[in-house]
Design a protein around this motif. Structure first.
Motif, PDB file in Angstrom:
ATOM      1  N   GLU A 226      -7.901  -1.549   1.271  1.00 19.24           N
ATOM      2  CA  GLU A 226      -8.283  -1.483  -0.138  1.00 19.24           C
ATOM      3  C   GLU A 226      -7.226  -2.082  -1.058  1.00 19.24           C
ATOM      4  N   LEU A 227      -6.008  -2.253  -0.566  1.00 19.65           N
ATOM      5  CA  LEU A 227      -4.965  -2.830  -1.416  1.00 19.65           C
ATOM      6  C   LEU A 227      -5.324  -4.253  -1.844  1.00 19.65           C
ATOM      7  N   LEU A 228      -5.900  -5.023  -0.929  1.00 17.55           N
ATOM      8  CA  LEU A 228      -6.228  -6.405  -1.255  1.00 17.55           C
ATOM      9  C   LEU A 228      -7.249  -6.501  -2.370  1.00 17.55           C
ATOM     10  N   THR A 229      -8.186  -5.573  -2.392  1.00 22.98           N
ATOM     11  CA  THR A 229      -9.221  -5.611  -3.435  1.00 22.98           C
ATOM     12  C   THR A 229      -8.744  -4.965  -4.728  1.00 22.98           C
ATOM     13  N   ASP A 230      -7.809  -4.020  -4.637  1.00 20.19           N
ATOM     14  CA  ASP A 230      -7.360  -3.316  -5.840  1.00 20.19           C
ATOM     15  C   ASP A 230      -6.274  -4.073  -6.596  1.00 20.19           C
ATOM     16  N   LEU A 231      -5.452  -4.826  -5.871  1.00 22.58           N
ATOM     17  CA  LEU A 231      -4.352  -5.524  -6.527  1.00 22.58           C
ATOM     18  C   LEU A 231      -4.870  -6.747  -7.289  1.00 22.58           C
ATOM     19  N   PRO A 232      -4.352  -6.990  -8.478  1.00 26.51           N
ATOM     20  CA  PRO A 232      -4.904  -8.060  -9.327  1.00 26.51           C
ATOM     21  C   PRO A 232      -4.802  -9.456  -8.734  1.00 26.51           C
ATOM     22  N   ALA A 233      -3.716  -9.757  -8.047  1.00 22.90           N
ATOM     23  CA  ALA A 233      -3.538 -11.099  -7.485  1.00 22.90           C
ATOM     24  C   ALA A 233      -3.565 -11.093  -5.978  1.00 22.90           C
ATOM     25  N   GLY A 234      -4.121 -10.024  -5.375  1.00 24.48           N
ATOM     26  CA  GLY A 234      -4.236  -9.972  -3.927  1.00 24.48           C
ATOM     27  C   GLY A 234      -2.891 -10.066  -3.235  1.00 24.48           C
ATOM     28  N   TRP A 235      -2.810 -10.987  -2.265  1.00 26.27           N
ATOM     29  CA  TRP A 235      -1.576 -11.131  -1.486  1.00 26.27           C
ATOM     30  C   TRP A 235      -0.380 -11.506  -2.351  1.00 26.27           C
ATOM     31  N   ASP A 236      -0.610 -12.176  -3.450  1.00 31.63           N
ATOM     32  CA  ASP A 236       0.490 -12.678  -4.273  1.00 31.63           C
ATOM     33  C   ASP A 236       0.935 -11.700  -5.353  1.00 31.63           C
ATOM     34  N   THR A 237       0.396 -10.494  -5.367  1.00 33.79           N
ATOM     35  CA  THR A 237       0.806  -9.495  -6.349  1.00 33.79           C
ATOM     36  C   THR A 237       2.208  -8.976  -6.026  1.00 33.79           C
ATOM     37  N   VAL A 238       3.091  -9.013  -7.002  1.00 34.45           N
ATOM     38  CA  VAL A 238       4.443  -8.477  -6.813  1.00 34.45           C
ATOM     39  C   VAL A 238       4.372  -6.956  -6.882  1.00 34.45           C
ATOM     40  N   LEU A 239       4.945  -6.296  -5.892  1.00 34.22           N
ATOM     41  CA  LEU A 239       4.855  -4.836  -5.796  1.00 34.22           C
ATOM     42  C   LEU A 239       6.032  -4.183  -6.517  1.00 34.22           C
ATOM     43  N   ALA A 240       6.082  -4.387  -7.814  1.00 29.19           N
ATOM     44  CA  ALA A 240       7.119  -3.769  -8.647  1.00 29.19           C
ATOM     45  C   ALA A 240       6.772  -4.015 -10.098  1.00 29.19           C
ATOM     46  N   ARG A 241       6.952  -2.995 -10.905  1.00 24.85           N
ATOM     47  CA  ARG A 241       6.806  -3.190 -12.339  1.00 24.85           C
ATOM     48  C   ARG A 241       8.019  -3.963 -12.863  1.00 24.85           C
ATOM     49  N   GLY A 242       7.855  -4.546 -14.023  1.00 23.89           N
ATOM     50  CA  GLY A 242       8.930  -5.338 -14.590  1.00 23.89           C
ATOM     51  C   GLY A 242       8.766  -6.816 -14.331  1.00 23.89           C
TER      52      GLY A 242
END
Length: 661
Positions: free
Chosen positions: A499-515
């Motif tokens: 579900e992470l792939l569908t939930d994250l805005p940019a899929g695989w390229d989403t940076v997993l950190a705020r900021g």
């Protein structure tokens, strides 16, 4: 009597020679270390920067000589006109003076550009040197050494203060000014051989006093105040780092942290201030000596000029030379920055020497000394003991354990039994104090990233959460598969994170950190799935040994059991070591090893150990009763949600089922 006096004098002169040699040797070694870093950074830039440094050091004195000649030719030019030989000579000298100033300006601009380029390359060289040293350490015990920690902290503080961005320019300034000072001393020697000697002596006394004052401060920081400064830096991080912001605010810690930071920092700096106050007298004496030396030389210049022995041109040249000799004195910020940079360079190279690759102990002659190819790994520990540095009590004592290739082994035991220590030893992160550890007949430290890569995969309880993309967080388990989205997707699916792939805005390229732009932070459970997927990618990339060291401590019993069962199914052709304190989660492992008092207390499968009625059976039944009590409590208190009670009871079913049997 004469013999005793002679022996005493030899001892005194020997002591003085040793002290003088030490005073010269340490700065020289530090300077050589910085030169090595410059050479590593960029050889061509180093050469051209050195060339410009010498030219810029010679130009001021050449310009001073031309200025003196111009001043001496002015009376003739005024009296006979510019068209006369004296006038043309004056114009020639004026042109040389102008050219000197112009060349100096162009040289400064060029050197500034070269210094900016060199600072970038020097930063990379420093980071590479320290990084290779830290990553090249054969085990973690050397990284825990207080001296190593102090050196690493010094490098971090140097980079954080941006002093590394001023190093090349400061070195250029210092060498240019020293060159100019030496040339000025040579010119002044034509006036009187003793004049530069007197001035250099005065500046030397001042330099010694200044160095003594600075060195006492640096030494006090490193030897007495280093720990306090590191603690102050840690407290400062608690005040500004986002990960701890919530707890700081909930508990109202901001005021306390601010006061504690101020107190700790002042306590650390008080060591420096006290050391420098105790040496302030040396600065006073050095300044007085310098003034006296300049007074003698300038008085002689004035006297000889008054007697008509020196003309206006000569007075100009020698007067500028007296000022130029000052370049051999204390030069303020440039000298201070270079002193810091040279000391840091020496620390960085020392780290390389101290943290170089560990020397591997040779394997027994009958056993292969290099790792085998792909496939499950055999693990063999013989008489392994381990004691953490600074502790008297060993964690492991003469432990023997053999895990055949492809077997799944659960390591259980009470807290402090040595489970996590055992996994770190198997990974080669610590060397055993005694005994030997072999993976396919090879020392675990042979399985390094620059050797046969990808043969060991591990997920620790405190696994890393990289501030990188989801692709990188998963793919770093096996770099050759970093761009293989099919392999990464399968690993993420098997870890329960589809579900992470569908939930994250940019899929695989989403940076997993705020900021970061578009960055997203994950929950604890989601991070666990990412870490487990990374381990599965390592297995797909050829890892023959998978170690799970309580990475699922945040999950409930049933979720952990399901995950372990799924991992055992997915890694049937991989040697697997599972570490957990929940015994219900490891019933399906091929083998269960119970650690106690640093040794293997029991060894067997779940049914065998349960039937034997030993330590494992007692621990298992104790946990089963606790989970059963929790389920019964949920049944009595939850009168509206029967499904929830069933779920709670289901969590304990894995434990209670075997216990009832």
């Amino acid at each position: 009597m004469a013999r005793s006096l002679s022996r005493f004098l030899r001892q005194v002169f020997g002591w003085l020679h040793e002290r003088a040699f030490e005073r010269v040797r340490t700065p020289l070694r530090n300077a050589c270390a910085l030169a090595v870093l410059f050479w590593r950074a960029d050889r061509r830039l180093t050469f051209w920067l050195a060339f410009l440094t010498v030219v810029l050091g010679l130009l001021p004195n050449a310009t001073a000589v031309a200025s003196g000649a111009f001043v001496g030719s002015v009376p003739g030019a005024v009296g006979h006109g510019l068209a006369s030989p004296s006038g043309r000579q004056a114009l020639t000298w004026l042109g040389l003076v102008s050219f000197g100033f112009l060349a100096g300006g162009v040289g400064l601009a060029g050197s500034r550009l070269l210094c900016e380029l060199m600072n970038t390359r020097l930063t990379l060289a420093l980071g590479d040197t320290v990084g290779r040293a830290a990553l090249g350490a054969g085990d973690l015990t050397r990284l825990a050494d207080p001296g190593v920690s102090a050196d690493l902290a010094a490098v971090e503080e140097f980079e954080r203060s941006d002093l590394h961005l001023q190093t090349a320019w400061s070195v250029r300034m210092l060498l240019t000014m020293r060159t100019a000072g030496l040339c000025a001393a040579g010119i002044l020697a034509t006036f009187a051989w003793w004049a530069p000697v007197v001035l250099v002596a005065g500046w030397s006394v001042t330099n010694v006093a200044s160095h003594r004052w600075m060195r006492r401060g640096f030494t006090a920081v490193r030897e007495e105040g280093g720990g306090a400064l590191r603690r102050a830096d840690y407290l400062r991080g608690l005040l500004v780092d986002p990960p701890v912001a919530a707890e700081v605010r909930v508990f109202g810690l901001a005021g306390w942290l601010g006061e504690e930071y101020t107190r700790t920092w002042r306590a650390a700096m008080e060591v420096v201030w006290r050391a420098r106050r105790s040496n302030a007298w040396s600065l006073v004496l050095g300044t007085a000596a310098l003034l006296a030396c300049h007074g003698v030389v300038l008085a002689t210049l004035v006297q000889r000029t008054g007697r008509g022995e020196l003309g206006a041109g000569a007075l100009t040249v020698y007067g500028l030379s007296v000022i130029g000799v000052g370049e051999l004195g204390f030069l303020g910020p440039p000298q201070w920055r270079v002193a810091r940079a040279t000391a840091l360079a020496r620390q960085a190279l020392d780290l390389s020497e101290r943290l170089g690759p560990a020397v591997l102990r040779p394997a027994p002659p009958a056993v292969a000394s290099v790792p085998r190819g792909p496939g499950p790994v055999e693990v063999h520990l013989r008489g392994v003991s381990f004691r953490y540095p600074g502790r008297d009590t060993p964690v492991l004592r003469e432990l023997d354990l053999r895990i055949p290739p492809g077997q799944s082994v659960a390591v259980v035991g009470a807290n402090g039994a040595g489970k996590s220590t055992l996994t770190k030893l198997v990974c080669g992160l610590y060397p055993p104090s005694d005994g030997s550890i072999r993976l396919d007949g090879a020392d675990p430290r042979a399985y390094r990233s620059d050797g046969p890569a990808g043969r060991v995969a591990v997920v620790f309880q405190d696994f890393l959460r990289y501030e990188l993309s989801l692709r990188d967080n998963v793919g770093l388990g096996s770099l050759p598969l970093l761009r293989d989205e099919r392999a990464l997707g399968e690993a993420l699916r098997d870890a329960g994170g589809t579900e992470l792939l569908t939930d994250l805005p940019a899929g695989w390229d989403t940076v997993l950190a705020r900021g970061y732009d578009g960055g997203v932070d994950l929950s604890g459970g989601q991070w666990q799935k990412v870490a487990l997927a990374r381990a599965l990618v390592a297995v797909r990339g050829g890892a023959g040994l998978l170690i799970l060291d309580e990475p699922t401590a945040g999950l409930d019993v049933r979720a952990e059991t399901e995950l372990f069962d799924r991992f055992l199914s997915l890694t049937r052709d991989t040697t697997t070591i599972l570490v957990t304190h929940r015994l219900a989660s490891v019933r399906h492992a091929d083998r269960i090893v119970v650690l106690s008092d640093g040794r293997v207390a029991e060894d067997g499968d779940h049914d065998t150990l349960l039937a034997s009625g030993g330590r494992y059976a007692r621990m298992f039944r104790l946990q089963a009763e606790r989970f059963a009590d929790h389920a019964d409590h949920a049944d009595h208190t939850d009168h509206t949600d029967h499904t929830g009670s069933a779920d709670s009871a289901g969590d304990s079913a894995g434990a209670t089922g075997a216990a009832d049997a």
